[in-house]
Design a protein around this motif. Sequence first.
Motif, mmCIF file in Angstrom:
data_model
loop_
_atom_site.group_PDB
_atom_site.id
_atom_site.type_symbol
_atom_site.label_atom_id
_atom_site.label_comp_id
_atom_site.label_asym_id
_atom_site.label_seq_id
_atom_site.Cartn_x
_atom_site.Cartn_y
_atom_site.Cartn_z
ATOM 1 N N ARG A 1 5.377 -4.258 -0.303
ATOM 2 C CA ARG A 1 4.263 -4.753 -1.122
ATOM 3 C C ARG A 1 3.207 -3.665 -1.315
ATOM 4 N N LEU A 2 2.957 -2.904 -0.276
ATOM 5 C CA LEU A 2 1.991 -1.803 -0.391
ATOM 6 C C LEU A 2 2.445 -0.795 -1.438
ATOM 7 N N VAL A 3 3.716 -0.450 -1.420
ATOM 8 C CA VAL A 3 4.228 0.536 -2.381
ATOM 9 C C VAL A 3 4.091 0.018 -3.808
ATOM 10 N N ILE A 4 4.412 -1.257 -4.011
ATOM 11 C CA ILE A 4 4.298 -1.834 -5.357
ATOM 12 C C ILE A 4 2.853 -1.779 -5.850
ATOM 13 N N ILE A 5 1.905 -2.079 -4.970
ATOM 14 C CA ILE A 5 0.491 -2.038 -5.346
ATOM 15 C C ILE A 5 0.073 -0.594 -5.657
ATOM 16 N N GLY B 1 10.842 2.716 -7.667
ATOM 17 C CA GLY B 1 10.460 3.427 -8.884
ATOM 18 C C GLY B 1 9.495 4.573 -8.718
ATOM 19 N N VAL B 2 9.362 5.109 -7.494
ATOM 20 C CA VAL B 2 8.403 6.198 -7.282
ATOM 21 C C VAL B 2 8.747 7.412 -8.138
ATOM 22 N N ILE B 3 10.019 7.800 -8.160
ATOM 23 C CA ILE B 3 10.409 8.996 -8.929
ATOM 24 C C ILE B 3 10.077 8.812 -10.404
ATOM 25 N N ASN B 4 10.469 7.684 -10.965
ATOM 26 C CA ASN B 4 10.212 7.440 -12.391
ATOM 27 C C ASN B 4 8.725 7.413 -12.705
ATOM 28 N N LYS B 5 7.927 6.818 -11.806
ATOM 29 C CA LYS B 5 6.475 6.777 -12.031
ATOM 30 C C LYS B 5 5.893 8.187 -12.014
#
Length: 780
Positions: free
Chosen positions: A491-495, A536-540
């Motif tokens: 949840r932290l990563v999504i935020i 989705g960290v890489i894509n972001k």
Amino acid sequence: MLHPEKMSRTCLHSRAVPAECCAFCGLGAPSTLVDACFDYIVNNLECLCDPASLMDKLMLKWHITLPVEICERLLHTRAAKTPKLINHFVQIFTDRQATRLKRVRLRGTNITDEGLCILLAHQLTELDLADNLLVSKDAIAHISSEASSLLSLTIGEQMNLFPASAFGDNIEKEYQDRNYIIYAPNLRRLSLRKLAKLKPVFFQLLLSPMRKLQHLDLSACGALGNFKCMAHLSNLTSLVLYNVAKIEKGVLVICTLKNLQHLDISQSKDENGKYANGTGILTLLIHSLPKLRSLDISGTNLAGTGVAESPQCVDCIGSPSAGTDIPGLAMRVHNPLQFIGLYETKHDACLRHDIPAQLIAGNANEEQIFIAALAYLDRAEMLQKVLNELFHLFRYETCKHVGQALYIVLEAMNRHPNERHIQISGSATLFYIVKGTGKELHEVMQVKRRIITTLLDAMCVYRYDDTMMRNGCLTLCQFKIPDDVVFDFERLVIILLHSVQGMAQESFVQRIGIYLLNSLACQVDAIQKIKLGELGVINKMLGLIDDRLDRGLCDDVLEATWSTMWNVTDETPANCSKFLEGAGMEYFLKCLGKFPDKEELLRNMMGLLGNVAEVRALRHHLMNPKYIAVFAALLDSLSDGIEVSYNAAGVISHIAADGPEAWTVEQPSREEVLWKMVTAIDKWDLRSDRNINYRSFEPILHLARTFETPECQQWAVWALANLTGVYPEKYCDVVMSEGGMHLLDEIIDHPLPPRRVKELAHIVIENCRTFKERCCMLDG
């Protein structure tokens, strides 16, 4: 290979909340085994229910019978965790032979009329239906038919049970004919809040059969006319009329309720708190209600002006002030109230010296603010103001009881998730609490988790609010990343990903969000790195790079995006693949072309490519004339000391180690590039400080075994010599624990490695031996 941790420059150290303060509010108490059991059961219903019923009508297994205590706890746990799915769950209570309920609290759930009927059939004694939008007027008949056992009923706030169309100006004839709305003759406690559009006749009909009421709360309900609707409630001991307009018309009726012990006529709206003769009305109330122990007149002028006034009744004869700064309380000087609410009373009544009450809710000092906060936890309008007062205590470092303050802030935020101002004030206060605490707070896991959970809850609701996101991110920076936040990692990563791309470009929130992400990526384990990639960290990051390239902007965000990808691809082939699939190499070339002189950007990009090159299955993607030419050119780079040249040599070494047959590029040739690499290595200072972190030397040791390509071997052994010499405490153990000493001996004894490689191997062995001897001496 990891990018070095960068958040250390922005994280602030903090002081601790005293342990005794946490004991006050139970924040430090660990979760009980009972809590854990109920959490597990409601998340795994197959423990109790027939597997065939899980997707349809939920049924208990045939041999299970549950006592009332377990049934109630299950229902309340489920309602708190999944309020939107409560209707499916309540089906297990259809069997009243196997289940029993007495006290049901459904606040904020999506219970429907049908689900409510199942629960009402248990002859409940307590029912809380606040904030249930799906309960309709049709449920009134069901409640009434089962209400003979009810002792406590809470209705109101976000509800459609009493629509104005049926109970407004022209109340339906059906209810007028039978002279009641809900027949609950044994009811002792009724809470009916925020029904502002209903008329006095509604309240008259509703309260008519409830003659045994002892506690009545009509907060924010419509004007009650002359208050005759409660004239027959002689058993009332508690009456709450918070934010009820025109109370002055009902004072005489209130005065007849001789058993009242608690009276609340406070107001959050200035216009409703003005009385023509405030002192006279307060005097009359105090004189008429001899059993009164608690009185709340916050937001009114009932406390008078504070100057000497004439006595208002014959029992108050004496000096003009009669021993108190509040003339209306003169007759309670020798019999003080247990509690009085004076928050935002006119003429600053809470600042006066002689107030005949043991506890005072106000804003004169820390104690009054705490008392006010606890008294108004369920009142968003008042609580918002009190939290602002609390915030200023921390801002100016005058708060002495941090534990109590922390409890209040967390309770306020958790009770009012959809009140923006409460979330803003609360999160700002949490920042100062956490920033000003530290070691002792960070030792209490339950405290940390509750703070972080509350922050993430608020950030999820207000993810587009710049202030809320800023407060949340700043507060999260005060914790140990990732140790303190890993329990709610996804949840932290999504935020944070939303803060990176969902907020304004170049905003503070975007910057701090990406630094938090980078800090996470730098320190989490392989499984969590994979999860970062899946989320989705890489894509972001590639999206941010694309934006900066379009605008020709090289800033700290662009550098941090490459740093984050460097960290998230470390020993994680899946993320390296995502980088390549997202056209990462094209972005590399574009950034290099547009910003050739940005040293940190170049170092971060080459560090990332070093991770990609470590993955044998992906190396063929780097075998491109454009890429190889760039890597070869960067061998001569002086950017950031040796870092860019070192990383370029690492990429080339991994590619070349696959052998001549894998080198499919004609120009530049393999021999030419390897010669240039050795020339660069020979120029590096073996004592160079490094801006890089290794958790394992496995990829380097693999290259050290490439006897057939001594150039690659030389880069690997040089890296070991440099790292063990400059940072022996950090890296000598890594070499020894991963079998490096045996390999280095093999290199020295092997006929193929050139003299320089063997010299470097000797240096590594000596560094490790010296370190080991020093450790033995210290141990001895």
